[in-house]
Design an enzyme around this catalytic site. Structure first.
Site, PDB file in Angstrom:
ATOM      1  N   SER A 117      21.968   3.112 -41.960  1.00  0.00           N
ATOM      2  CA  SER A 117      22.740   2.108 -42.690  1.00  0.00           C
ATOM      3  C   SER A 117      22.678   0.765 -41.973  1.00  0.00           C
ATOM      4  O   SER A 117      22.675   0.698 -40.737  1.00  0.00           O
ATOM      5  CB  SER A 117      24.196   2.559 -42.819  1.00  0.00           C
ATOM      6  OG  SER A 117      24.293   3.712 -43.608  1.00  0.00           O
TER       7      SER A 117
ATOM      8  N   ARG B  72      31.212  -5.417 -47.818  1.00  0.00           N
ATOM      9  CA  ARG B  72      30.320  -4.843 -48.830  1.00  0.00           C
ATOM     10  C   ARG B  72      30.378  -5.576 -50.161  1.00  0.00           C
ATOM     11  O   ARG B  72      31.361  -6.237 -50.486  1.00  0.00           O
ATOM     12  CB  ARG B  72      30.714  -3.382 -49.075  1.00  0.00           C
ATOM     13  CG  ARG B  72      30.551  -2.468 -47.862  1.00  0.00           C
ATOM     14  CD  ARG B  72      29.141  -2.017 -47.704  1.00  0.00           C
ATOM     15  NE  ARG B  72      28.902  -1.289 -46.468  1.00  0.00           N
ATOM     16  CZ  ARG B  72      27.862  -0.482 -46.277  1.00  0.00           C
ATOM     17  NH1 ARG B  72      26.978  -0.298 -47.244  1.00  0.00           N
ATOM     18  NH2 ARG B  72      27.687   0.119 -45.115  1.00  0.00           N
TER      19      ARG B  72
ATOM     20  N   ASP C  44      19.225   3.265 -51.510  1.00  0.00           N
ATOM     21  CA  ASP C  44      19.991   4.042 -50.539  1.00  0.00           C
ATOM     22  C   ASP C  44      19.710   5.540 -50.548  1.00  0.00           C
ATOM     23  O   ASP C  44      19.655   6.153 -49.493  1.00  0.00           O
ATOM     24  CB  ASP C  44      21.490   3.807 -50.772  1.00  0.00           C
ATOM     25  CG  ASP C  44      22.343   4.269 -49.601  1.00  0.00           C
ATOM     26  OD1 ASP C  44      21.910   4.118 -48.444  1.00  0.00           O
ATOM     27  OD2 ASP C  44      23.452   4.773 -49.844  1.00  0.00           O
TER      28      ASP C  44
ATOM     29  N   HIS D 195      18.456  10.166 -47.486  1.00  0.00           N
ATOM     30  CA  HIS D 195      19.003   8.820 -47.286  1.00  0.00           C
ATOM     31  C   HIS D 195      17.832   7.836 -47.303  1.00  0.00           C
ATOM     32  O   HIS D 195      17.436   7.299 -46.274  1.00  0.00           O
ATOM     33  CB  HIS D 195      19.745   8.787 -45.944  1.00  0.00           C
ATOM     34  CG  HIS D 195      20.511   7.533 -45.705  1.00  0.00           C
ATOM     35  ND1 HIS D 195      20.821   7.087 -44.439  1.00  0.00           N
ATOM     36  CD2 HIS D 195      21.065   6.639 -46.552  1.00  0.00           C
ATOM     37  CE1 HIS D 195      21.518   5.973 -44.511  1.00  0.00           C
ATOM     38  NE2 HIS D 195      21.671   5.679 -45.789  1.00  0.00           N
TER      39      HIS D 195
ATOM     40  N   TYR E 293      38.316   3.294 -48.109  1.00  0.00           N
ATOM     41  CA  TYR E 293      37.005   2.672 -47.926  1.00  0.00           C
ATOM     42  C   TYR E 293      35.939   3.453 -48.695  1.00  0.00           C
ATOM     43  O   TYR E 293      35.944   4.685 -48.723  1.00  0.00           O
ATOM     44  CB  TYR E 293      36.641   2.615 -46.437  1.00  0.00           C
ATOM     45  CG  TYR E 293      35.205   2.227 -46.212  1.00  0.00           C
ATOM     46  CD1 TYR E 293      34.777   0.910 -46.399  1.00  0.00           C
ATOM     47  CD2 TYR E 293      34.250   3.178 -45.876  1.00  0.00           C
ATOM     48  CE1 TYR E 293      33.453   0.565 -46.243  1.00  0.00           C
ATOM     49  CE2 TYR E 293      32.917   2.838 -45.715  1.00  0.00           C
ATOM     50  CZ  TYR E 293      32.521   1.526 -45.895  1.00  0.00           C
ATOM     51  OH  TYR E 293      31.205   1.184 -45.746  1.00  0.00           O
TER      52      TYR E 293
ATOM     53  N   CYS F 262      20.248  -1.359 -41.769  1.00  0.00           N
ATOM     54  CA  CYS F 262      18.982  -1.658 -41.095  1.00  0.00           C
ATOM     55  C   CYS F 262      17.964  -2.280 -42.044  1.00  0.00           C
ATOM     56  O   CYS F 262      16.767  -2.248 -41.771  1.00  0.00           O
ATOM     57  CB  CYS F 262      18.408  -0.396 -40.461  1.00  0.00           C
ATOM     58  SG  CYS F 262      19.214   0.104 -38.929  1.00  0.00           S
TER      59      CYS F 262
ATOM     60  N   LYS G  71      27.802   9.195 -50.488  1.00  0.00           N
ATOM     61  CA  LYS G  71      27.257   9.975 -49.384  1.00  0.00           C
ATOM     62  C   LYS G  71      27.759  11.427 -49.421  1.00  0.00           C
ATOM     63  O   LYS G  71      27.025  12.354 -49.082  1.00  0.00           O
ATOM     64  CB  LYS G  71      27.643   9.332 -48.046  1.00  0.00           C
ATOM     65  CG  LYS G  71      27.105   7.913 -47.844  1.00  0.00           C
ATOM     66  CD  LYS G  71      25.607   7.878 -47.761  1.00  0.00           C
ATOM     67  CE  LYS G  71      25.038   6.641 -47.083  1.00  0.00           C
ATOM     68  NZ  LYS G  71      25.214   5.401 -47.812  1.00  0.00           N
TER      69      LYS G  71
ATOM     70  N   ARG H 144      32.899   4.193 -42.636  1.00  0.00           N
ATOM     71  CA  ARG H 144      32.892   5.646 -42.621  1.00  0.00           C
ATOM     72  C   ARG H 144      33.485   6.153 -41.305  1.00  0.00           C
ATOM     73  O   ARG H 144      33.278   5.562 -40.250  1.00  0.00           O
ATOM     74  CB  ARG H 144      31.461   6.171 -42.758  1.00  0.00           C
ATOM     75  CG  ARG H 144      30.879   6.054 -44.151  1.00  0.00           C
ATOM     76  CD  ARG H 144      29.487   6.671 -44.205  1.00  0.00           C
ATOM     77  NE  ARG H 144      28.494   5.819 -43.552  1.00  0.00           N
ATOM     78  CZ  ARG H 144      27.994   6.038 -42.353  1.00  0.00           C
ATOM     79  NH1 ARG H 144      28.388   7.096 -41.648  1.00  0.00           N
ATOM     80  NH2 ARG H 144      27.100   5.232 -41.833  1.00  0.00           N
TER      81      ARG H 144
END
Length: 660
Positions: free
Chosen positions: A319, A438, A344, A297, A268, A321, A277, A117
């Site tokens: 993100s 990813r 998420d 989130h 991406y 974590c 998002k 991002r």
């Protein structure tokens, strides 16, 4: 003068005079393109052409066909045949590699400049800056989002989009965020020139004909426009780029008042899968404020005790974590079960009885690969074993995938290729997989999906957890004194930065509610919205049954630098205490920062060598610095928009810590 090829992305100068896009509305840009002959109708349509589209969708498509000038338009049905056709086309162009070791799995390698991002190029567009972001008191740049004025944004769109899809197909993606029969579901239509985006959105959303059928005349939908920003000049349509993008002109804009998302220059996922998002957090949080719900989130999971009592929990982590690992946990305690609703994003609202209910608006997982293994997340490994698109992971010569922390020995003779396409061996300076590589996999494939994960009304939330990567000072778990204190805990979240965005190194960053990169409006108003829930004001629900609020930290280290807590499946021991608090059974003791587990209340059976005193310790010097830094951050960054109740909580924390 001609329209500059550098800023338009047309790659060829034109001779006709060009008006200043700053003076033009979006409609005038479209009209200018049409009159000048620069915007032509596509040469081909598929699936019935524009006539078969609902009125609002038809207008949206026609306008952007004139603007972007694709060579053809394909209205997506979401069928398996369609997906396999596009995957085959990407493979033929060299833009995807088939992974022979797993059924229907694929590997994409991005441009090295398009791997995460891009927060510095992600903006909210509103008439007033304070509608989008608070204005810091010290004159610095806001850390709580980026703002752009409508005239400036129109200028940027005018510099990028005319002719940007020349030589490419425009794909029309109707999609639903959330089960179509859910009252919380929201519809969107994304236009894109990236088939990689099409197949990924087909996994991550409920995309295709059923969503289009729901777009009845007058139906509201979010308008999403995306282009990789690389028009083709070859008459044969040959793509010179294995990963088309334009990092120098990347821009991701959100216009809440118009319910529009416009993204340019990046392929991406976080920048191009606009249902994720962009819609599910930035635009949805605006809708949630207006309509009386929450877009957060957060993962959602169900925890079932050996006695059969089930508690649903929502948890916010930045993100990378450990959200996916927690959501798909295999508990280390016998008899306990954890089931995944989502990993998420959570959309939540109070029902008529005052119970907070949550849905997962997504249909798949877009998870971080490095660190995922049979040891850390066996459910994720089972989920991604088929029908998965991997991006920027390593590639084994026998058709498999590889990343740091996968914990799999390579068979004899098998070699590795890194995410950059170069041969790789252990000890090389760069990792085999990009740290933000990813996997994109269907949620239905997860062995631990909760039976109610697609429940239209959502699951009842009894606890909300905040957390982050804190190597020192922050205890394993503590509970808020009350709802207002819990909102303050969410507002004061801090965590080491990760590879999910363009930040370098492990910086300790403020990340309130894990929403710092995803806030759709002024954070001060966001806090007020949360505070209002505790009083039942925002939603008009009296006597709401409010979830308890907690904070966790799996990442505290000892003096030797080693983690003090084993994490992963053992995190169920913390969930057990949280569930016990919800049920009024587990014991706690007050501390200056919240309610800590009472001695012996965390179940350590079968887990020797754990120093709970160290895990729960509150060093006074650390917390004096922490409290002061939190207060300074909120006072400077949120400034005059900081709710008085949160300012009072910050002052109260400093006072309690001073008395330690």
């Amino acid at each position: 003068g001609g329209y500059k090829a550098l800023v338009t992305g047309l790659r060829d100068p034109v001779s006709a005079p060009t008006p200043d896009p700053a003076l033009m509305s979006s409609a005038r840009i479209l009209r200018w393109c049409s009159v000048s002959g620069r915007c032509l109708p596509p040469r081909r349509w598929s699936h019935g052409g524009v006539e078969g589209l609902p009125g609002g969708v038809r207008e949206f498509v026609e306008e952007n066909v004139r603007l972007c000038q694709p060579s053809g338009v394909h209205v997506c049905t979401g069928s398996e045949v369609e997906a396999q056709t596009l995957l085959g086309q990407l493979e033929a162009r060299g833009q995807l590699t088939r992974l022979g070791k797993y059924p229907n799995c694929w590997l994409a390698r991005t441009d090295r400049r398009d791997v995460a991002r891009v927060e510095s190029r992600t903006v909210m567009v509103s008439d007033r800056e304070r509608d989008s972001v608070p204005v810091p008191s010290d004159g610095s740049t806001s850390q709580l989002g980026r703002w752009m004025s409508p005239p400036d944004f129109r200028t940027q769109v005018g510099h990028r989009f005319p002719g940007c899809m020349r030589g490419r197909t425009m794909y029309v993606l109707p999609f639903s965020m959330g089960p179509l029969d859910s009252p919380l579901a929201r519809l969107g239509v994304q236009l894109t020139d990236s088939p990689y985006v099409v197949v990924s959105m087909g996994i991550m959303t409920r995309m295709g004909s059923p969503a289009m059928a729901a777009l009845t005349p007058g139906a509201d939908f979010i308008r999403c426009l995306h282009s990789v920003g690389r028009p083709l000049t070859d008459p044969a349509g040959t793509d010179p780029d294995l990963w088309p993008c334009d990092p120098e002109l990347t821009l991701i804009g959100h216009v809440p008042d118009r319910r529009e998302i416009i993204s340019f220059g990046s392929g991406y996922g976080g920048n191009s899968l606009l249902g994720k998002k962009c819609l599910a957090l930035r635009i949805a949080s605006n809708l949630a404020r207006q309509q009386g719900w929450l877009a957060e989130h957060m993962l959602i999971l169900g925890v079932t005790s050996p006695e059969g009592r089930k508690t649903y929990v929502a948890a916010a982590f930045p993100s990378a974590c450990g959200k996916t690992n927690l959501a798909m946990m295999q508990p280390a305690l016998p008899g306990w079960k954890v089931e995944c609703v989502g990993d998420d994003i959570a959309w939540m609202r109070f029902d008529s009885s005052g119970r907070l209910r949550a849905i997962n608006p997504e249909n798949g997982f877009f998870g971080v690969a490095p660190g995922t293994s049979q040891r850390t997340n066996p459910n994720a490994m089972a989920t991604i074993a088929r029908n998965t698109i991997f991006t920027n992971v390593g590639h084994t010569s026998d058709g498999g995938v590889y990343w740091e922390g996968i914990d799999q020995e390579l068979p004899p003779g098998v070699t590795l290729t890194s995410w950059t396409g170069q041969p790789w061996t252990q000890g090389d300076a760069e990792p085999c997989a990009h740290p933000n590589s990813r996997f994109c996999a269907p949620a239905r494939q997860c062995p631990s999906m909760d039976p109610a994960w697609e429940s239209p009304e959502g699951v009842p939330i009894d606890a909300i957890i905040f957390g982050g990567r804190r190597p020192e000072g922050v205890p394993l778990v503590y509970e808020a004194f009350d709802w207002t204190h819990g909102v303050f805990i969410g507002a004061s979240m801090r965590s080491e930065s990760t590879a999910a965005a363009e930040h370098k190194g492990k910086q300790l960053m403020h990340d309130p509610f894990a929403m710092r990169p995803f806030l759709g409006y002024n954070f001060g108003e966001y806090l007020q919205h949360w505070l209002g829930l505790g009083l039942g004001r925002s939603l008009g629900v009296g006597g709401a049954r409010l979830p308890r609020i907690f904070h966790v930290n799996w990442f505290r280290r000892g003096a030797d630098g080693a983690f003090l807590w084993p994490g992963f499946g053992h995190n169920v021991r913390v969930l057990e205490w949280i569930c016990g608090r919800v049920e009024g059974q587990a014991q706690a003791q007050a501390s200056p920062i919240g309610l800590l587990p009472a001695p012996g209340s965390i179940n350590l059976r079968g887990l020797p060598g754990i120093d709970m005193d160290a895990l729960l310790a509150l060093p006074k010097d650390f917390w004096q610095r922490e409290a002061a830094q939190i207060a300074q951050y909120l006072n400077v960054q949120v400034n005059r928009d900081l709710p008085q109740a949160i300012a009072e909580q910050a002052a109260a924390l400093e006072s309690r810590v001073a008395q330690m």
